[in-house]
Design a protein around this motif. Structure first.
Motif, PDB file in Angstrom:
ATOM      1  N   LEU A   6      33.145 130.145 106.108  1.00 34.59           N
ATOM      2  CA  LEU A   6      33.198 131.397 106.846  1.00 34.59           C
ATOM      3  C   LEU A   6      31.811 131.846 107.297  1.00 34.59           C
ATOM      4  N   THR A   7      31.774 132.626 108.357  1.00 37.71           N
ATOM      5  CA  THR A   7      30.529 133.274 108.772  1.00 37.71           C
ATOM      6  C   THR A   7      30.425 134.604 108.033  1.00 37.71           C
ATOM      7  N   MET A   8      29.243 135.177 108.020  1.00 35.73           N
ATOM      8  CA  MET A   8      29.060 136.477 107.368  1.00 35.73           C
ATOM      9  C   MET A   8      29.889 137.551 108.088  1.00 35.73           C
ATOM     10  N   ALA A   9      30.028 137.447 109.407  1.00 35.43           N
ATOM     11  CA  ALA A   9      30.838 138.403 110.165  1.00 35.43           C
ATOM     12  C   ALA A   9      32.295 138.352 109.718  1.00 35.43           C
ATOM     13  N   GLN A  10      32.833 137.159 109.492  1.00 36.26           N
ATOM     14  CA  GLN A  10      34.218 137.022 109.039  1.00 36.26           C
ATOM     15  C   GLN A  10      34.394 137.627 107.644  1.00 36.26           C
ATOM     16  N   ILE A  11      33.431 137.394 106.781  1.00 38.73           N
ATOM     17  CA  ILE A  11      33.504 137.935 105.423  1.00 38.73           C
ATOM     18  C   ILE A  11      33.437 139.454 105.461  1.00 38.73           C
ATOM     19  N   ALA A  12      32.508 140.003 106.227  1.00 41.15           N
ATOM     20  CA  ALA A  12      32.372 141.457 106.330  1.00 41.15           C
ATOM     21  C   ALA A  12      33.680 142.079 106.820  1.00 41.15           C
ATOM     22  N   ASN A  16      36.103 144.751 104.915  1.00 44.36           N
ATOM     23  CA  ASN A  16      36.016 146.050 105.575  1.00 44.36           C
ATOM     24  C   ASN A  16      34.632 146.680 105.365  1.00 44.36           C
ATOM     25  N   LEU A  17      33.604 145.864 105.509  1.00 47.15           N
ATOM     26  CA  LEU A  17      32.215 146.305 105.405  1.00 47.15           C
ATOM     27  C   LEU A  17      31.541 146.141 106.765  1.00 47.15           C
ATOM     28  N   ALA A  18      30.536 146.958 107.003  1.00 46.45           N
ATOM     29  CA  ALA A  18      29.701 146.717 108.180  1.00 46.45           C
ATOM     30  C   ALA A  18      28.994 145.382 107.962  1.00 46.45           C
ATOM     31  N   GLU A  19      28.843 144.617 109.026  1.00 46.49           N
ATOM     32  CA  GLU A  19      28.176 143.315 108.888  1.00 46.49           C
ATOM     33  C   GLU A  19      26.763 143.485 108.346  1.00 46.49           C
ATOM     34  N   ARG A  26      23.975 140.140 100.782  1.00 40.47           N
ATOM     35  CA  ARG A  26      23.672 138.706 100.746  1.00 40.47           C
ATOM     36  C   ARG A  26      22.186 138.465 100.504  1.00 40.47           C
ATOM     37  N   ASP A  27      21.355 139.190 101.219  1.00 34.75           N
ATOM     38  CA  ASP A  27      19.905 139.003 101.076  1.00 34.75           C
ATOM     39  C   ASP A  27      19.419 139.444  99.698  1.00 34.75           C
ATOM     40  N   ARG A  28      19.967 140.519  99.207  1.00 34.74           N
ATOM     41  CA  ARG A  28      19.544 141.080  97.918  1.00 34.74           C
ATOM     42  C   ARG A  28      19.966 140.198  96.749  1.00 34.74           C
ATOM     43  N   PHE A  29      21.132 139.527  96.879  1.00 34.46           N
ATOM     44  CA  PHE A  29      21.690 138.726  95.791  1.00 34.46           C
ATOM     45  C   PHE A  29      21.886 137.267  96.212  1.00 34.46           C
ATOM     46  N   GLU A  30      20.949 136.762  96.972  1.00 34.89           N
ATOM     47  CA  GLU A  30      21.048 135.426  97.563  1.00 34.89           C
ATOM     48  C   GLU A  30      21.348 134.324  96.540  1.00 34.89           C
ATOM     49  N   ASN A  31      20.785 134.430  95.349  1.00 36.34           N
ATOM     50  CA  ASN A  31      20.987 133.390  94.330  1.00 36.34           C
ATOM     51  C   ASN A  31      22.427 133.293  93.846  1.00 36.34           C
ATOM     52  N   LYS A  42      24.214 128.516 108.695  1.00 35.75           N
ATOM     53  CA  LYS A  42      24.666 128.772 107.329  1.00 35.75           C
ATOM     54  C   LYS A  42      26.082 129.327 107.347  1.00 35.75           C
ATOM     55  N   ARG A  43      26.911 128.756 106.497  1.00 31.45           N
ATOM     56  CA  ARG A  43      28.292 129.205 106.347  1.00 31.45           C
ATOM     57  C   ARG A  43      28.536 129.437 104.867  1.00 31.45           C
ATOM     58  N   TYR A  44      29.592 130.176 104.587  1.00 32.59           N
ATOM     59  CA  TYR A  44      29.842 130.631 103.222  1.00 32.59           C
ATOM     60  C   TYR A  44      31.189 130.166 102.729  1.00 32.59           C
ATOM     61  N   LYS A  45      31.218 129.824 101.442  1.00 35.34           N
ATOM     62  CA  LYS A  45      32.450 129.380 100.804  1.00 35.34           C
ATOM     63  C   LYS A  45      33.356 130.578 100.561  1.00 35.34           C
ATOM     64  N   GLN A  46      34.638 130.306 100.375  1.00 39.06           N
ATOM     65  CA  GLN A  46      35.636 131.351 100.125  1.00 39.06           C
ATOM     66  C   GLN A  46      35.227 132.245  98.954  1.00 39.06           C
TER      67      GLN A  46
END
Length: 65
Positions: A6-12, A16-19, A26-31, A42-46
């Motif tokens: 998924l893209t970050m836009a799809q996850i947001a 129901n969050l602002a992108e 994501r940036d704050r808790f990148e690890n 970059k894409r994100y797992k489910q």
């Protein structure tokens, strides 16, 4: 069969969050954010959905207190 990435836009949208808010988390808790690739590809797992949901709920609890 590999799960869809998924893209970050799809996850947001799913959370129901602002992108911009999802990207802040994501940036704050990148690890703790499972991802594949780098940079603009970059894409994100489910699992990222549940991780960001947990983070968002924590931030909401802090703002309520």
């Amino acid at each position: 069969m590999e799960k869809q990435l998924l893209t970050m836009a799809q996850i947001a949208k799913q959370l129901n969050l602002a992108e911009s808010t999802a990207r802040f988390y994501r940036d704050r808790f990148e690890n703790y954010i499972p991802s594949v690739g780098e940079g603009r590809k970059k894409r994100y797992k489910q699992e990222t959905i549940e991780v960001l949901r947990f983070i968002a709920e924590g931030f909401n609890q802090m703002s309520i207190s």
